[in-house]
Design a protein around this motif. Structure first.
Motif, PDB file in Angstrom:
ATOM      1  N   ALA A  54      39.705  51.789  21.483  1.00  0.00           N
ATOM      2  CA  ALA A  54      38.965  50.589  21.107  1.00  0.00           C
ATOM      3  C   ALA A  54      39.848  49.366  21.337  1.00  0.00           C
ATOM      4  O   ALA A  54      41.056  49.419  21.136  1.00  0.00           O
ATOM      5  N   LYS A  68      36.412  47.563  18.911  1.00  0.00           N
ATOM      6  CA  LYS A  68      35.186  47.918  19.621  1.00  0.00           C
ATOM      7  C   LYS A  68      35.521  49.023  20.620  1.00  0.00           C
ATOM      8  O   LYS A  68      36.307  48.818  21.541  1.00  0.00           O
ATOM      9  N   PRO A  69      34.914  50.191  20.429  1.00  0.00           N
ATOM     10  CA  PRO A  69      35.274  51.318  21.292  1.00  0.00           C
ATOM     11  C   PRO A  69      34.904  51.032  22.745  1.00  0.00           C
ATOM     12  O   PRO A  69      33.811  50.551  23.022  1.00  0.00           O
ATOM     13  N   GLY A  99      29.016  49.945  18.952  1.00  0.00           N
ATOM     14  CA  GLY A  99      30.301  49.293  19.185  1.00  0.00           C
ATOM     15  C   GLY A  99      30.295  47.875  18.653  1.00  0.00           C
ATOM     16  O   GLY A  99      31.239  47.436  17.979  1.00  0.00           O
ATOM     17  N   ARG A 104      32.597  46.112  15.688  1.00  0.00           N
ATOM     18  CA  ARG A 104      33.385  44.905  15.900  1.00  0.00           C
ATOM     19  C   ARG A 104      33.075  43.888  14.792  1.00  0.00           C
ATOM     20  O   ARG A 104      33.966  43.289  14.201  1.00  0.00           O
TER      21      ARG A 104
END
Lengths: 471, 268
Positions: free
Chosen positions: B27, B31-32, B258, B262
């Motif tokens: 990530a 966020k991946p 994702g 975040r």
């Protein structure tokens, strides 16, 4: 530089000059004052260190961090002054520099931390740290100035620089710092080069990138601190950037850039110091920075390859080379028009003469320009000027002309066939492009275009010599 | 060096794969960008790493060389962690990742490939120079050895980077978009290089964009789009169906999750 320090004292001729400025300059230049000698030695070696370090900071794209560090030093200086309890006129430099280093270091680290952890962009992080720390420093300075019994007059020297206050003890600090920077530069040459060019590769290879960056940063902190007195915290950043940026104009090699930058830094500091010593009221920091900027200006103008004058001269030379090629091609085309192109290489001694006005008409050149170019080509042994305003290609000139025509036509065909350029543009484009042809392009062109069935393309006279623009 | 020159040796189960990735999640700012990727690339494979923009291809390569922190997962190269096999791995970053106006010659840059085998304070020696020139010869830019790198064309820059990787004499090569914006003759030279490396038994993983040429260049394909779509021999994996899964339609759900993660970070 050492020899300058032992000039015989009291040069009678200079000392007798009438103008006070001249006298002051003479006194400074002849190093009559012990003080001037000390100050000069201090600033000179400071300039060396800044020059070296500046190259790394510039290439690592961290040049401005020095600015944040130097501004961040101010609150540390004032706090150290307040805390040391030494409210008399005598400053204790060690304490002040310690305070400066600590707050400067905190400032530099804050910039990196803001970038790394808070996602603030470089320029914003620098701006924040620089202004906040400097603001705090100015506020503290005002407080210090209004404290009863305090005499913080020397503190302002840290802002604008007052080289004349440098003592022998300070010179020792500066000298040790410079020695450290020199040793690091020599020992870690390979590692720092890699770090500056490609930190990713450095990390892949297992070098401790953070540690190396930290080493650079620590050196910047120390150099900035010992330089505060001479140049001042506002202007010291110039010493870290300007000599390095100027050095870049003189070389394409990092090793040389380091030494040139060091030399320029040392020289700028010495000249600036001497100027400030002879012209009253010009602070040493300003004098040094202005001298360095003069060096930059000269480098920018005159530096080989990158300097403007050099580039302008190269353009002129290139224009000439273009014109000469065009001249030769025009001759060949005129020979073609009159069907007098020699069929074999051994016929080259009987090339038909061509009238200069015909060449001028072919290229739309003025008579003067045509004649001038003809003279240049004659000097190069490619044509012979004959009475009656005629020129004749020499055997060498014939080969060169055939090659120019061949290149031009290969390019035209290429542009027509492959690039689908409009017919009307092809000649003009080829006119321009043909001068950029390198041997490798030519090989590719000849390979791509079957020339056997094209009688209008002169055969390659002989193999092109491999040339490398660098040499 | 050539002890591992094995083309037709059947995959020996006792020999670890060139690259094995297990449950890798990465990530950026929480966020991946890679979800739970597991794959194995056998030794001697010439593998194309393929997927749309933002699929995490470069990130995967960077993860292999330990350049991005991972949330979970394990990566083994030749059966060992990257730290232990550094010198057997050559990573070729995208060429925009460096400043080509840097004061250095082509030879200087290629020599940097040898720094990894040198200790602190050690200088490059004649032997390294010889190897660097050899690598330049392989990339057909020996004549540019002493040229300033700012004077190189895009293709020449790429060749310089590949020569820098070659000089490391690695066993596993990771190349991030070597074909991006290069001229035709450079592309041909790179393909020849890839074939030669494969014939020497090296493993090569190449981030690639052009689907047209992918099947032709690579014998192994990794299809990636945030998660692994498929990995295997080109013949089996490079199918219409798989490609549709890779490129067709955004993976909206993953994207949304994702995004939520975040935001979650920003909230707390």
């Amino acid at each position: 530089m050492e020899s300058a320090l032992v000039l015989p004292e009291g040069n009678a001729l200079l000392a007798q000059s009438s103008s006070p400025l001249w006298t002051a300059l003479a006194r400074a230049l002849t190093l009559q004052d012990y003080n001037t000698r000390v100050v000069l030695a201090g600033t000179l070696i400071l300039g060396l260190a800044c020059g070296l370090l500046g190259v790394y900071m510039l290439l690592r794209r961290r040049a401005l961090i020095g600015d944040a560090i130097s501004h961040a030093a101010l609150p540390g200086v004032v706090l150290a002054f307040l805390l040391s309890g030494d409210l008399g006129a005598e400053k204790s430099l060690g304490w002040l520099l310690l305070g400066a280093s600590i707050s400067g270091g905190i400032g530099g680290a804050t910039v990196l931390a803001l970038k790394q952890w808070a996602g603030v962009r470089d320029d914003a992080a620098l701006g924040i740290v620089l202004s906040v720390f400097f603001g705090a420093g100015v506020a503290l300075l005002k407080i210090a100035q209004h404290l009863p019994g305090a005499n913080p007059a020397g503190l302002e020297g840290f802002i604008y620089g007052k080289a004349s206050l440098i003592t022998l003890a300070d010179v020792r600090y500066i000298a040790w710092t410079t020695v450290v920077v020199l040793v690091v530069t020599v020992l870690f040459e390979k590692e720092l080069r890699l770090l500056c060019f490609d930190a990713q590769l450095a990390r892949c290879q297992g070098w401790p990138v953070g540690l190396l960056d930290g080493l650079l940063l620590a050196m910047v902190v120390v150099v900035t601190m010992v330089g505060l007195q001479a140049v001042g915290l506002i202007l010291i950043i110039a010493l870290l950037i300007v000599p390095a940026a100027a050095a870049r104009f003189w070389t394409d090699r990092m090793g040389r850039m380091l030494w040139i930058s060091a030399g320029l830094g040392g020289l700028a500091c010495s000249i600036g110091t001497l100027l400030s010593a002879s012209v009253e009221k010009v602070p040493s920091g300003a004098a040094i920075v202005l001298t360095a900027c003069t060096f930059f200006g000269v480098s920018f103008a005159m530096g080989p390859k990158r300097g403007v004058v050099w580039r302008w001269w190269q353009r002129v030379k290139q224009r000439l080379a273009f014109d000469e090629q065009h001249f030769l091609r025009a001759l060949f085309e005129l020979l073609e028009a009159s069907n007098t192109v020699p069929a074999h290489l051994h016929d080259l001694h009987h090339v038909a003469p061509i009238a200069l006005p015909a060449v001028a008409a072919q290229r739309h050149w003025s008579a003067v320009r045509t004649r001038w170019l003809a003279r240049r080509l004659e000097q190069r042994g490619l044509i012979v000027l004959q009475p009656g305003d005629e020129v004749r290609l020499t055997p060498r000139g014939m080969i060169a002309a055939a090659r120019a025509v061949r290149n031009h036509r290969l390019l035209e065909i290429y542009l027509l066939d492959r690039a689908q350029a409009p017919v009307s543009d092809v000649d003009r484009e080829a006119d321009f492009l043909e001068h950029g042809l390198q041997p490798e392009h030519l090989a590719e062109l000849s390979g791509e275009i079957a020339t056997g069935d094209r009688p209008d393309i002169p055969p390659s006279p002989h193999e092109l010599p491999a040339r490398d623009e660098d040499n | 060096m050539s002890t591992s020159s094995s083309e037709a040796t059947p995959a020996n189960s006792s020999r670890p794969a060139a690259l094995s990735v297990r449950d890798l999640t990465i990530a950026y700012h929480r966020k991946p960008v890679l979800w739970n990727v597991s794959l194995e690339v056998p030794r001697g494979a010439l593998a194309g790493l393929i997927g749309p923009n933002g699929a995490g291809k470069s990130t995967l390569l960077k993860a292999v060389v330990d350049m991005v922190p991972r949330i979970s997962g394990e990566i083994r190269i030749l059966g060992r962690p990257y730290r232990a096999v550094r010198r057997q791995v050559a990573y070729v970053p995208q060429r925009e990742s460096v400043d080509w106006d840097f004061p250095a010659t082509v030879l200087d840059v290629v020599l940097m490939g040898t720094y990894g085998e040198l200790g602190w304070f050690q200088r490059v020696r004649q032997e390294h120079r010889r190897r660097a020139l050899e690598a330049l010869r392989k990339m057909e830019i020996e004549h540019l050895a002493h040229r300033q790198i700012s004077q190189l064309s895009g293709g020449q820059q790429q060749r310089t980077f590949l020569a820098r990787a070659l000089v490391q004499q690695a066993d596993v090569y990771l190349m991030d978009e070597p074909f991006a914006a290069v001229d035709a003759s450079t592309e041909a030279a790179i393909v020849r290089l890839l074939m030669e490396l494969r014939s020497q038994g090296k493993t090569i993983i190449v981030v690639h964009h052009d689907l047209q040429t992918a099947a032709e260049y690579f014998d192994f394909v990794i299809l990636l789009n945030l998660r692994l779509i498929a990995a295997g021999p080109t013949k089996e994996v490079f199918t219409r169906e798989n490609l549709q899964k890779t490129y067709g339609g955004k993976l909206t759900l993953l994207d949304e999750i994702g995004e939520a993660m975040r935001r979650g970070e920003q909230g707390g």
